[in-house]
Design an enzyme around this catalytic site. Structure first.
Site, PDB file in Angstrom:
ATOM      1  N   GLN A   1      -1.142   2.886  -5.917  1.00 45.18           N
ATOM      2  CA  GLN A   1      -2.573   3.179  -5.725  1.00 45.18           C
ATOM      3  C   GLN A   1      -3.405   2.965  -6.987  1.00 45.18           C
ATOM      4  O   GLN A   1      -4.538   2.504  -6.918  1.00 45.18           O
ATOM      5  CB  GLN A   1      -2.766   4.600  -5.202  1.00 45.18           C
ATOM      6  CG  GLN A   1      -2.642   4.643  -3.687  1.00 45.18           C
ATOM      7  CD  GLN A   1      -2.817   6.032  -3.109  1.00 45.18           C
ATOM      8  OE1 GLN A   1      -3.041   6.988  -3.827  1.00 45.18           O
ATOM      9  NE2 GLN A   1      -2.688   6.130  -1.810  1.00 45.18           N
TER      10      GLN A   1
ATOM     11  N   ASP B   1      -4.412  -0.646  -7.249  1.00 40.23           N
ATOM     12  CA  ASP B   1      -4.948  -1.241  -6.025  1.00 40.23           C
ATOM     13  C   ASP B   1      -6.360  -1.794  -6.242  1.00 40.23           C
ATOM     14  O   ASP B   1      -7.372  -1.118  -6.018  1.00 40.23           O
ATOM     15  CB  ASP B   1      -4.926  -0.187  -4.913  1.00 40.23           C
ATOM     16  CG  ASP B   1      -5.346  -0.749  -3.574  1.00 40.23           C
ATOM     17  OD1 ASP B   1      -5.828  -1.901  -3.531  1.00 40.23           O
ATOM     18  OD2 ASP B   1      -5.213  -0.036  -2.570  1.00 40.23           O
TER      19      ASP B   1
ATOM     20  N   ARG C   1       0.849  -1.206   0.000  1.00 34.00           N
ATOM     21  CA  ARG C   1       0.000   0.000   0.000  1.00 34.00           C
ATOM     22  C   ARG C   1       0.873   1.240   0.000  1.00 34.00           C
ATOM     23  O   ARG C   1       0.939   1.976   0.979  1.00 34.00           O
ATOM     24  CB  ARG C   1      -0.940  -0.056   1.176  1.00 34.00           C
ATOM     25  CG  ARG C   1      -2.010  -1.080   0.894  1.00 34.00           C
ATOM     26  CD  ARG C   1      -3.143  -1.016   1.829  1.00 34.00           C
ATOM     27  NE  ARG C   1      -4.353  -1.393   1.124  1.00 34.00           N
ATOM     28  CZ  ARG C   1      -5.514  -1.583   1.704  1.00 34.00           C
ATOM     29  NH1 ARG C   1      -5.630  -1.396   2.985  1.00 34.00           N
ATOM     30  NH2 ARG C   1      -6.563  -1.931   1.007  1.00 34.00           N
TER      31      ARG C   1
ATOM     32  N   SER D   1      -8.826  -2.014  -3.229  1.00 32.58           N
ATOM     33  CA  SER D   1      -9.543  -0.770  -2.917  1.00 32.58           C
ATOM     34  C   SER D   1     -10.619  -0.467  -3.950  1.00 32.58           C
ATOM     35  O   SER D   1     -11.732  -0.092  -3.590  1.00 32.58           O
ATOM     36  CB  SER D   1      -8.566   0.409  -2.850  1.00 32.58           C
ATOM     37  OG  SER D   1      -7.740   0.262  -1.731  1.00 32.58           O
TER      38      SER D   1
ATOM     39  N   TYR E   1      -3.426  -1.987   7.845  1.00 33.78           N
ATOM     40  CA  TYR E   1      -4.514  -2.936   8.105  1.00 33.78           C
ATOM     41  C   TYR E   1      -4.744  -3.074   9.610  1.00 33.78           C
ATOM     42  O   TYR E   1      -3.913  -2.655  10.418  1.00 33.78           O
ATOM     43  CB  TYR E   1      -4.167  -4.306   7.525  1.00 33.78           C
ATOM     44  CG  TYR E   1      -4.151  -4.364   6.021  1.00 33.78           C
ATOM     45  CD1 TYR E   1      -5.334  -4.325   5.290  1.00 33.78           C
ATOM     46  CD2 TYR E   1      -2.953  -4.473   5.320  1.00 33.78           C
ATOM     47  CE1 TYR E   1      -5.328  -4.390   3.911  1.00 33.78           C
ATOM     48  CE2 TYR E   1      -2.931  -4.541   3.928  1.00 33.78           C
ATOM     49  CZ  TYR E   1      -4.134  -4.504   3.232  1.00 33.78           C
ATOM     50  OH  TYR E   1      -4.123  -4.573   1.871  1.00 33.78           O
TER      51      TYR E   1
HETATM   52  P1  NAD Z   1      -9.768  -4.277   5.273  1.00 30.64           P
HETATM   53  O1  NAD Z   1     -10.617  -4.582   4.076  1.00 30.64           O
HETATM   54  O2  NAD Z   1      -8.630  -5.177   5.584  1.00 30.64           O
HETATM   55  O3  NAD Z   1     -10.713  -4.221   6.567  1.00 30.64           O
HETATM   56  C1  NAD Z   1     -11.882  -3.436   6.582  1.00 30.64           C
HETATM   57  C2  NAD Z   1     -11.957  -2.651   7.871  1.00 30.64           C
HETATM   58  O4  NAD Z   1     -12.290  -3.517   8.949  1.00 30.64           O
HETATM   59  C3  NAD Z   1     -10.664  -1.953   8.279  1.00 30.64           C
HETATM   60  O5  NAD Z   1     -10.912  -0.572   8.430  1.00 30.64           O
HETATM   61  C4  NAD Z   1     -10.298  -2.605   9.602  1.00 30.64           C
HETATM   62  O6  NAD Z   1      -9.657  -1.707  10.491  1.00 30.64           O
HETATM   63  C5  NAD Z   1     -11.667  -3.017  10.105  1.00 30.64           C
HETATM   64  N1  NAD Z   1     -11.663  -4.030  11.190  1.00 30.64           N
HETATM   65  C6  NAD Z   1     -10.892  -5.137  11.314  1.00 30.64           C
HETATM   66  N2  NAD Z   1     -11.200  -5.813  12.429  1.00 30.64           N
HETATM   67  C7  NAD Z   1     -12.223  -5.137  13.028  1.00 30.64           C
HETATM   68  C8  NAD Z   1     -12.972  -5.332  14.215  1.00 30.64           C
HETATM   69  N3  NAD Z   1     -12.754  -6.364  15.035  1.00 30.64           N
HETATM   70  N4  NAD Z   1     -13.930  -4.419  14.516  1.00 30.64           N
HETATM   71  C9  NAD Z   1     -14.166  -3.358  13.706  1.00 30.64           C
HETATM   72  N5  NAD Z   1     -13.483  -3.120  12.572  1.00 30.64           N
HETATM   73  C10 NAD Z   1     -12.514  -3.998  12.235  1.00 30.64           C
HETATM   74  O7  NAD Z   1      -9.205  -2.796   5.181  1.00 30.64           O
HETATM   75  P2  NAD Z   1      -9.180  -1.795   3.949  1.00 30.64           P
HETATM   76  O8  NAD Z   1     -10.541  -1.316   3.682  1.00 30.64           O
HETATM   77  O9  NAD Z   1      -8.480  -2.453   2.821  1.00 30.64           O
HETATM   78  O10 NAD Z   1      -8.293  -0.571   4.435  1.00 30.64           O
HETATM   79  C11 NAD Z   1      -7.716  -0.361   5.691  1.00 30.64           C
HETATM   80  C12 NAD Z   1      -7.038   1.014   5.684  1.00 30.64           C
HETATM   81  O11 NAD Z   1      -6.035   1.116   4.675  1.00 30.64           O
HETATM   82  C13 NAD Z   1      -8.003   2.155   5.410  1.00 30.64           C
HETATM   83  O12 NAD Z   1      -7.713   3.196   6.283  1.00 30.64           O
HETATM   84  C14 NAD Z   1      -7.683   2.593   4.024  1.00 30.64           C
HETATM   85  O13 NAD Z   1      -7.986   3.959   3.804  1.00 30.64           O
HETATM   86  C15 NAD Z   1      -6.203   2.339   3.959  1.00 30.64           C
HETATM   87  N6  NAD Z   1      -5.737   2.181   2.562  1.00 30.64           N
HETATM   88  C16 NAD Z   1      -4.551   2.744   2.206  1.00 30.64           C
HETATM   89  C17 NAD Z   1      -4.089   2.629   0.909  1.00 30.64           C
HETATM   90  C18 NAD Z   1      -2.797   3.256   0.478  1.00 30.64           C
HETATM   91  O14 NAD Z   1      -2.422   3.125  -0.660  1.00 30.64           O
HETATM   92  N7  NAD Z   1      -2.082   3.920   1.329  1.00 30.64           N
HETATM   93  C19 NAD Z   1      -4.815   1.935  -0.025  1.00 30.64           C
HETATM   94  C20 NAD Z   1      -6.020   1.328   0.388  1.00 30.64           C
HETATM   95  C21 NAD Z   1      -6.463   1.472   1.692  1.00 30.64           C
END
Ligand code: NAD
Length: 393
Positions: free
Chosen positions: A133, A136, A128, A139, A236
């Site tokens: 991006q 990705d 990430r 996402s 994550y």
């Molecule tokens: P994910 O699909 O792995 O998980 C979905 C969500 O579930 C996450 O927000 C996680 O914190 C939450 N979660 C896990 N266990 C939980 C629990 N027990 N109770 C409540 N919530 C729980 O995650 P995602 O959607 O792929 O993204 C996670 C983070 O990464 C986000 O903040 C996103 O903005 C960020 N992100 C960054 C990039 C980058 O390029 N920098 C790209 C994509 C996403």
């Protein structure tokens, strides 16, 4: 070099790995594209549109795959006796395969790619980082899944989402709770808000609070101190301990009494999804309430959800367990996924139109599963550091 795109044959899959737009761009890159007839049918991309963009149309998967140097897929290929068609058998040795190959869930298949001499890339292992991006796919697909989850819930819900003041009386706004405020969850919040619902959300990561609030939803905090250490370096969530889970359930149970719709999106890379709603918690919801379990294929966030089904509990709560939610919006999901793969291909194809696998590139290194007959990804090789394994999904 020939790039093949075939019809996806796995259950619940309606997407395709290229669009007319990306075919045109691949042709501009000096690649030849061959699409199986009907490959884009479920995403409303007709053979004509692929042909106009510069692809040749092959009558079947075997013809398209057999000629290919690079194969673009959404789902991992069908292998052996999984179904009537063994797609892997058609790929020639040395061919490059790119797709959402789910390496940790299906390690035996990765061995099969190695034995078949395939150079396989799992697009979900992208690091990430900013440069990745545009590639990705997790996402791009999670965003659409979050949107569609709310529409599916609205469809099953016997009431309206917005408040309506009519001559016949006032309809109350629906109350939506989103659990897990990552990419899918944030889009679910935005979509539910646009439909006029009152939205609250919860996540283990502290960073989620500000994002949730900026979308006009209320954030439910379980444990501020724990939230600060709940995020891995990759962004994550970590798996939370028993004590946290107990307190989270207590806190959420209070909220459920005032909730009509729950959208669960929580995932932990490489592990079973956490249970966020137990059977007893679902029983707290009023009859007619709707729960969507977006994590259903990763083991589920909701007790009682079933893959590919809408379950109605004895109290009349509906639990939606649709598999592959992104593929229920196949046109946009394919457009975005195809773009992700195209951007990834620019790393693998040099300006001369030839294949170039640059192991100095961290994106290539992180996604490459197999090469020269061997499994090479550190996330899959047992001697690799645990951190690398945990970040794979
Ligand atoms: P994910 O699909 O792995 O998980 C979905 C969500 O579930 C996450 O927000 C996680 O914190 C939450 N979660 C896990 N266990 C939980 C629990 N027990 N109770 C409540 N919530 C729980 O995650 P995602 O959607 O792929 O993204 C996670 C983070 O990464 C986000 O903040 C996103 O903005 C960020 N992100 C960054 C990039 C980058 O390029 N920098 C790209 C994509 C996403």
């Amino acid at each position: 070099m020939k790039v093949a795109v075939v019809k996806e044959r796995r259950a619940f899959e309606r997407r395709v790995a290229a669009s007319p737009d990306t075919v045109k761009r691949m042709v501009d890159m000096g690649l030849e594209v061959v699409a199986e007839s009907g490959a884009g049918g479920e995403a409303s991309f007709a053979d004509d549109a692929f042909a106009t963009a510069g692809a040749s149309i092959a009558p079947d998967a075997a013809t398209a795959l057999g000629a290919a140097d690079i194969v673009l897929k959404v789902q991992r290929p069908l292998i052996g006796d999984e179904a009537a068609s063994d797609e892997l058998r058609y790929l020639k040795r040395g061919a490059v395969l790119v797709g959402l190959l789910q390496p940790l869930r299906h390690p035996a298949q990765i061995e099969a790619y190695a034995s078949a001499g395939i150079t396989a890339f799992a697009i979900e292992l992208l690091p990430r980082i900013t440069r990745a991006q545009t590639m990705d796919a997790l996402s791009s697909q999670a965003n659409l899944a979050g949107y569609k989850a709310v529409l599916e819930a609205a469809d099953e819900f016997g009431r309206a989402f917005p408040m309506m003041m009519t001559a016949a009386g006032t309809i109350k706004a629906a109350r939506v709770l989103v659990m897990g405020a990552g990419v899918a969850g944030l889009q679910a919040i935005a979509t539910a808000r646009r439909l006029g619902a009152i939205v609250s959300a919860s996540d283990v990561r502290a960073a989620a609070k500000e994002q949730v609030e900026s979308l006009g939803a209320t954030f439910i905090t379980v444990d501020e101190a724990a939230a600060r250490t709940a995020e891995t370096a990759e962004g994550y969530a970590r798996e939370m301990g028993e004590d946290y889970q107990r307190r989270q359930r207590e806190k959420i149970t209070e909220t459920l009494k005032r909730t009509d719709v729950v959208i669960c999106t929580a995932l932990i890379p490489g592990r079973k999804a956490p249970i966020l709603l137990t059977e007893a918690m679902v029983a707290e919801l009023a009859p007619g309430s709707v729960v969507v379990d977006l994590a259903v294929e990763a083991g589920g966030n909701v007790e009682g959800s079933r893959v590919g089904e809408v379950v109605t509990t004895p109290r009349g709560v509906k639990i939606i367990g649709h598999a592959n939610m992104a593929s229920r919006i196949p046109v946009d999901a394919s457009q975005l996924y195809a773009r992700n793969l195209l951007n990834f291909l620019t790393l693998l194809v040099g300006k001369d139109g030839k294949l170039r696998i640059d192991m100095d590139d961290e994106i290539v290194r992180a996604t490459l599963l197999t090469e020269n007959g061997m499994v090479v990804n550190p996330a899959l090789v047992p001697s690799a550091p645990a951190d690398a394994r945990a970040s794979a999904s």
